[in-house]
Scaffold this motif. Structure first.
Motif, PDB file in Angstrom:
ATOM      1  N   GLU A 135       0.822  -1.217   0.000  1.00  0.00           N
ATOM      2  CA  GLU A 135       0.000   0.000   0.000  1.00  0.00           C
ATOM      3  C   GLU A 135       0.853   1.264   0.000  1.00  0.00           C
ATOM      4  OE1 GLU A 135      -3.542   0.498   0.413  1.00  0.00           O
ATOM      5  OE2 GLU A 135      -3.745  -1.590  -0.138  1.00  0.00           O
ATOM      6  N   GLU A 192     -12.155   9.388   3.271  1.00  0.00           N
ATOM      7  CA  GLU A 192     -10.982   8.608   2.882  1.00  0.00           C
ATOM      8  C   GLU A 192      -9.724   9.441   3.091  1.00  0.00           C
ATOM      9  OE1 GLU A 192     -10.736   5.529   1.967  1.00  0.00           O
ATOM     10  OE2 GLU A 192     -12.756   4.983   1.370  1.00  0.00           O
ATOM     11  N   ARG A 195      -6.008   4.637  -0.788  1.00  0.00           N
ATOM     12  CA  ARG A 195      -5.718   3.214  -0.603  1.00  0.00           C
ATOM     13  C   ARG A 195      -6.366   2.425  -1.733  1.00  0.00           C
ATOM     14  NH1 ARG A 195      -8.816   3.987   3.361  1.00  0.00           N
ATOM     15  NH2 ARG A 195      -9.825   2.002   3.046  1.00  0.00           N
ATOM     16  N   LEU A 196      -5.767   1.311  -2.089  1.00  0.00           N
ATOM     17  CA  LEU A 196      -6.265   0.489  -3.190  1.00  0.00           C
ATOM     18  C   LEU A 196      -7.678  -0.023  -2.941  1.00  0.00           C
ATOM     19  CD1 LEU A 196      -5.498  -0.693  -5.935  1.00  0.00           C
ATOM     20  CD2 LEU A 196      -4.605  -2.686  -4.731  1.00  0.00           C
ATOM     21  N   ASP A 197      -8.042  -0.248  -1.677  1.00  0.00           N
ATOM     22  CA  ASP A 197      -9.378  -0.789  -1.372  1.00  0.00           C
ATOM     23  C   ASP A 197     -10.453   0.289  -1.233  1.00  0.00           C
ATOM     24  OD1 ASP A 197      -8.554   0.256   1.045  1.00  0.00           O
ATOM     25  OD2 ASP A 197      -9.010  -1.530   2.216  1.00  0.00           O
ATOM     26  N   THR A 235     -13.335   2.916  -2.371  1.00  0.00           N
ATOM     27  CA  THR A 235     -14.370   2.826  -3.399  1.00  0.00           C
ATOM     28  C   THR A 235     -14.682   4.219  -3.923  1.00  0.00           C
ATOM     29  OG1 THR A 235     -15.339   0.887  -2.334  1.00  0.00           O
ATOM     30  CG2 THR A 235     -16.729   2.083  -3.884  1.00  0.00           C
ATOM     31  N   ARG A 286      -7.080   1.619 -10.854  1.00  0.00           N
ATOM     32  CA  ARG A 286      -6.423   0.786  -9.838  1.00  0.00           C
ATOM     33  C   ARG A 286      -4.990   0.553 -10.263  1.00  0.00           C
ATOM     34  NH1 ARG A 286      -8.675  -2.447  -6.284  1.00  0.00           N
ATOM     35  NH2 ARG A 286      -7.358  -4.189  -6.899  1.00  0.00           N
ATOM     36  N   ASP A 310      -2.262  -1.625  -9.156  1.00  0.00           N
ATOM     37  CA  ASP A 310      -1.938  -2.792  -8.344  1.00  0.00           C
ATOM     38  C   ASP A 310      -0.761  -3.524  -8.971  1.00  0.00           C
ATOM     39  OD1 ASP A 310      -1.835  -5.143  -6.887  1.00  0.00           O
ATOM     40  OD2 ASP A 310      -3.983  -5.560  -7.052  1.00  0.00           O
ATOM     41  N   ASP A 365       0.870   0.248  -4.259  1.00  0.00           N
ATOM     42  CA  ASP A 365      -0.474  -0.011  -4.773  1.00  0.00           C
ATOM     43  C   ASP A 365      -1.430   1.074  -4.293  1.00  0.00           C
ATOM     44  OD1 ASP A 365       0.685  -2.311  -5.749  1.00  0.00           O
ATOM     45  OD2 ASP A 365      -0.036  -3.553  -4.097  1.00  0.00           O
ATOM     46  N   HIS A 366      -2.286   1.578  -5.204  1.00  0.00           N
ATOM     47  CA  HIS A 366      -3.197   2.661  -4.834  1.00  0.00           C
ATOM     48  C   HIS A 366      -4.304   2.801  -5.868  1.00  0.00           C
ATOM     49  CE1 HIS A 366      -0.162   4.449  -7.483  1.00  0.00           C
ATOM     50  NE2 HIS A 366      -1.092   5.306  -7.847  1.00  0.00           N
TER      51      HIS A 366
END
Length: 104
Positions: free
Chosen positions: A3, A34, A62-64, A66, A87, A89, A97-98
């Protein structure tokens, strides 16, 4: 690497995820705060239809997180909309990753 490092995510943005068109216009999900890195830089990007549009701000989360295209985003007190959401990744490679979101 995984991350984005937490020390980079110095800003707070409010995201209302786009959920589709309703009978009275766009519908959005519940507002979520976020942590993000905000880059206020004007650049050309392509929207979902392939047209070139100007993005005033890019937000890295963050990659997760929404934030689909069309989401309503409040950044630095300014309400704007997501033009693209990408994304980034690395699939296990040592990359940060972001989620990269270009805003109007």
């Amino acid at each position: 690497m995984g991350e984005l490092p937490a020390w980079l995510l110095r800003h707070q943005v409010l995201v209302e995820p786009f959920e589709g068109e309703g009978p009275f216009g766009p519908e959005y999900g519940e507002q979520v705060t976020e942590s993000a890195f905000v880059d206020d830089k004007r650049r050309l990007v392509r929207d979902a239809e392939g047209a070139e549009v100007v993005s005033e701000t890019t937000v890295y989360m963050r990659l997760d997180a929404t934030c689909p295209t069309g989401s309503r985003v409040t950044v630095n007190g300014r309400v704007t909309y997501a033009i693209t959401a990408s994304r980034r990744d690395g699939g296990g490679l040592p990359t940060p990753d972001h989620l990269e979101v270009a805003l109007q």
